[in-house]
Scaffold this active site. Structure first.
Site, PDB file in Angstrom:
ATOM      1  CG  HIS A   1     -22.038  99.245 -20.614  1.00 59.15           C
ATOM      2  ND1 HIS A   1     -21.849 100.146 -21.631  1.00 59.15           N
ATOM      3  CD2 HIS A   1     -22.275  98.055 -21.202  1.00 59.15           C
ATOM      4  CE1 HIS A   1     -21.973  99.514 -22.800  1.00 59.15           C
ATOM      5  NE2 HIS A   1     -22.230  98.245 -22.567  1.00 59.15           N
TER       6      HIS A   1
ATOM      7  CG  ASP B   1     -26.626 102.292 -17.553  1.00 60.39           C
ATOM      8  OD1 ASP B   1     -27.672 101.926 -18.118  1.00 60.39           O
ATOM      9  OD2 ASP B   1     -25.488 101.924 -17.912  1.00 60.39           O
TER      10      ASP B   1
ATOM     11  CD  GLN C   1     -28.097  94.522 -19.178  1.00 61.75           C
ATOM     12  OE1 GLN C   1     -28.985  93.665 -19.144  1.00 61.75           O
ATOM     13  NE2 GLN C   1     -27.277  94.632 -20.200  1.00 61.75           N
TER      14      GLN C   1
ATOM     15  CE  LYS D   1     -28.390  96.707 -23.144  1.00 57.23           C
ATOM     16  NZ  LYS D   1     -27.583  95.700 -23.817  1.00 57.23           N
TER      17      LYS D   1
ATOM     18  CB  CYS E   1     -19.141  97.202 -22.970  1.00 55.78           C
ATOM     19  SG  CYS E   1     -19.331  96.738 -24.688  1.00 55.78           S
TER      20      CYS E   1
HETATM   21  N1  C6P Z   1     -24.950  96.236 -22.754  1.00 57.74           N
HETATM   22  C1  C6P Z   1     -24.336  93.908 -23.013  1.00 57.74           C
HETATM   23  O1  C6P Z   1     -24.160  92.878 -23.667  1.00 57.74           O
HETATM   24  P1  C6P Z   1     -27.087 100.471 -25.691  1.00 57.74           P
HETATM   25  O2  C6P Z   1     -25.977  99.790 -26.461  1.00 57.74           O
HETATM   26  O3  C6P Z   1     -27.046 101.943 -25.807  1.00 57.74           O
HETATM   27  O4  C6P Z   1     -28.418  99.871 -25.937  1.00 57.74           O
HETATM   28  O5  C6P Z   1     -26.804 100.115 -24.146  1.00 57.74           O
HETATM   29  C2  C6P Z   1     -25.564 100.386 -23.584  1.00 57.74           C
HETATM   30  C3  C6P Z   1     -25.515  99.844 -22.200  1.00 57.74           C
HETATM   31  C4  C6P Z   1     -25.487 100.725 -21.132  1.00 57.74           C
HETATM   32  N2  C6P Z   1     -25.507 100.289 -19.873  1.00 57.74           N
HETATM   33  C5  C6P Z   1     -25.569  98.980 -19.582  1.00 57.74           C
HETATM   34  C6  C6P Z   1     -25.632  98.554 -18.144  1.00 57.74           C
HETATM   35  C7  C6P Z   1     -25.582  98.032 -20.619  1.00 57.74           C
HETATM   36  O6  C6P Z   1     -25.659  96.740 -20.326  1.00 57.74           O
HETATM   37  C8  C6P Z   1     -25.522  98.479 -21.959  1.00 57.74           C
HETATM   38  C9  C6P Z   1     -25.454  97.486 -23.092  1.00 57.74           C
HETATM   39  C10 C6P Z   1     -24.908  95.126 -23.690  1.00 57.74           C
HETATM   40  O7  C6P Z   1     -24.091  93.958 -21.819  1.00 57.74           O
HETATM   41  C11 C6P Z   1     -24.175  95.444 -24.968  1.00 57.74           C
HETATM   42  S1  C6P Z   1     -22.520  95.957 -24.687  1.00 57.74           S
END
Ligand code: C6P
Length: 405
Positions: free
Chosen positions: A122, A199, A202, A225, A363
Site C-alpha cells: 500500500h 503492515d 488488513q 479495519k 492506493c
Molecule cells: N487501505 C483500502 O481500501 P490507514 O488509512 O492509515 O488506516 O491505513 C492505511 C493502510 C495501510 N496498509 C494497508 C495494507 C492498507 O490496506 C491501508 C488502508 C484502505 O485498502 C484504504 S486506502
C-alpha cells in the site's frame, strides 16, 4: 436464524437500503462496519466519563485513564505482545509506519543502507520509506510479486543483503488479499541483521496474529479495519527498540520534566503519544478487540475462507470476468476486472444494485502496474457477509455487463 444473520444484526449500518435495494457491503478492506458494542462504548465514554487522561485527579479523568489503558492492555493481549507498553496508540497504520520511518529509521540510516519492501505494498508502506531515503541517502529495493499474486520469495531473498537495514512488508495485501509468510520473512530479515516492519492493517480484523510467534520488530494496525472507530490504530514495537528511540513529536504527556535548558522524556509508550490522544477511539478499539475475541478467530477464518471460495466461483462463472492475483493463501479479498467495462463504471452500477465495492488503484499503484492495469474492482469480505451477498454481487456484475459490456 443463521449464525451469520445474528452477527449481521449486531452491525446497525448494515440494515439499510440503497434506493430500493438491500445494502450488500463488500468494502470491509476500506473500513469494516462497527458492531453495536463499539458504538455503545464510545457513546458511554462521552455520556459518562468524558475527561482528559493521565492528568486529572478527579473521578472522570481517572475513569477515562483506566478505560484508555485497559484498551491498550486488550490490544496487547490480542496481539500477544509481551507487555502493554509495547503498544503505542496512533491514528492508524499510516501514522504507525511514518513513526517508525522517522523516529527509528531516519536517525540510523545513511548512504549505502537499503530498505527492502515488496511490489504489493500500500502507498502507506512505500511513501514513508521514499521520504526517509531522500532524507538519509539510503536506497529502496523492491521484491517481486508472482503472477498469482503471491510474493516471489526468491526475489525477496536475493535482495536481502548485509546492506539491508529495514525490511517492510504487508501481512495481507489490501489490493489482492495475499497473506504473506511473515514469520519466515522476519526470520530472513533477522539473519542479515535487518529490522522488520509489518503492515498489519488488513490482517488483524481477519486472521490471528501473535507478536511472540512472528517475532517482528514493529507491527502496524488500523482500528477501523478491525471493527473499531476511525482515527485510531496501534504500533507494536519491541520494548528494547522503543526504549532506544527518540520521540517523534513533542508536546504534553510525552515528557517527564520540561525546562528551557533541558527536557526529559516520559516512559514508553507515553514518549510517543504527545498531546491529548484519541481517547474515545482507543476505548472503542478496546471494545472491538473484545468483540473479535468473543467471535473467535477460528470461526472468523473458517467463515471468510468459505465465502472467499464461494465468491471466486460466482465471479469466475461469469464470462468476461477475470480474477486478479487470486493466490492460494488469501484473506477475503477478491480483485477482478470485467472485459470492456471500466472498474469505476462497474462500481457505479453495482452501487445502483445496493452493492458496495471499491474500484480504482486501491492506493497500490505499483501493484496495478505489475499486473498491467490502472484499476480493478475489489470485493472484500468480513464476518457479517453471507453467500447471498456474493450471489447478489454476481447478479450485479452481470447487470453491469448487460448494460455496458
Ligand atoms: N487501505 C483500502 O481500501 P490507514 O488509512 O492509515 O488506516 O491505513 C492505511 C493502510 C495501510 N496498509 C494497508 C495494507 C492498507 O490496506 C491501508 C488502508 C484502505 O485498502 C484504504 S486506502
Amino acid at each position: 436464524m443463521s449464525n451469520t444473520q445474528i452477527i449481521a444484526d449486531s452491525f446497525p449500518a448494515l440494515h439499510q437500503t440503497i434506493g430500493d435495494k438491500r445494502l450488500v457491503y463488500l468494502d470491509s478492506a476500506a473500513t469494516t462496519q462497527k458492531p453495536q458494542c463499539v458504538i455503545d462504548a464510545i457513546t458511554s465514554y462521552y455520556e459518562h466519563d468524558n475527561a482528559n487522561i493521565h492528568r486529572g485527579v478527579h473521578t472522570l479523568s481517572m475513569r477515562a485513564t483506566k478505560a484508555y489503558e485497559n484498551a491498550r492492555q486488550s490490544v496487547a493481549s490480542l496481539l500477544q505482545a509481551s507487555r502493554k507498553e509495547e503498544i503505542i496508540f496512533v491514528r492508524g497504520a499510516t501514522e504507525a509506519i511514518n513513526l517508525v520511518a522517522q523516529a527509528f529509521a531516519r536517525p540510523i540510516l545513511s548512504v549505502g543502507d537499503e530498505i527492502l519492501i515488496t511490489e504489493m505494498e500500500h502507498h502507506s508502506n512505500i511513501v514513508p520509506w521514499q521520504l526517509v531515503c531522500e532524507q538519509t541517502g539510503a536506497s529502496l529495493k523492491v521484491a517481486k510479486v508472482n503472477d498469482d499474486g503471491s510474493l516471489n520469495i526468491d526475489s525477496f531473498k536475493e535482495l536481502l543483503t548485509k546492506d539491508t537495514t529495514i525490511v517492510a512488508f504487508a501481512h495481507v495485501s489490501n489490493a489482492i488479499g495475499t497473506i504473506n509468510p511473515i514469520r519466515e520473512m522476519c526470520a530472513l530479515a533477522r539473519e542479515v541483521g535487518a529490522i522488520s516492519v509489518v503492515d498489519g492493517a488488513q490482517a488483524v480484523g481477519h486472521i490471528p496474529v501473535s507478536m511472540s510467534d512472528v517475532d517482528c520488530d514493529f507491527y502496524a494496525t488500523s482500528g477501523h479495519k478491525m471493527f473499531g472507530p476511525t482515527g485510531i490504530g496501534c504500533l507494536y514495537g519491541k520494548h528494547a527498540l522503543l526504549e532506544e528511540m527518540e520521540p517523534w513529536q513533542g508536546g504534553g504527556d510525552m515528557i517527564l520534566s520540561v525546562s528551557f535548558e533541558e527536557t526529559t522524556w516520559n516512559n514508553v509508550p507515553f514518549k510517543f503519544e504527545a498531546g491529548t490522544p484519541n481517547i474515545a477511539g482507543a476505548i472503542g478499539l478496546g471494545a472491538a478487540v473484545k468483540w473479535i475475541e468473543s467471535f473467535g478467530y477460528d470461526a472468523m477464518v473458517q467463515h471468510e475462507q468459505e465465502l472467499l471460495a464461494y465468491g471466486r466461483d460466482v465471479l469466475q462463472s461469469i464470462e468476461g470476468v477475470t480474477l486478479i492475483g487470486a493466490s492460494e493463501h488469501n484473506a477475503g479479498v477478491i480483485a477482478f476486472t470485467v472485459a470492456g467495462v471500466h472498474p469505476h463504471d462497474v462500481g457505479t452500477i453495482l452501487d445502483h444494485e445496493g452493492v458496495a465495492i471499491r474500484t480504482g488503484n486501491h492506493c497500490a499503484e505499483p501493484l496495478m502496474r505489475r499486473f498491467n492495469l490502472s484499476a480493478t474492482c475489489r470485493a472484500s469480505i468480513s464476518v457479517y457477509n453471507t453467500s447471498k451477498d456474493l450471489d447478489h454481487l454476481g447478479s450485479a456484475v452481470q447487470e453491469a455487463i448487460r448494460m455496458l459490456g
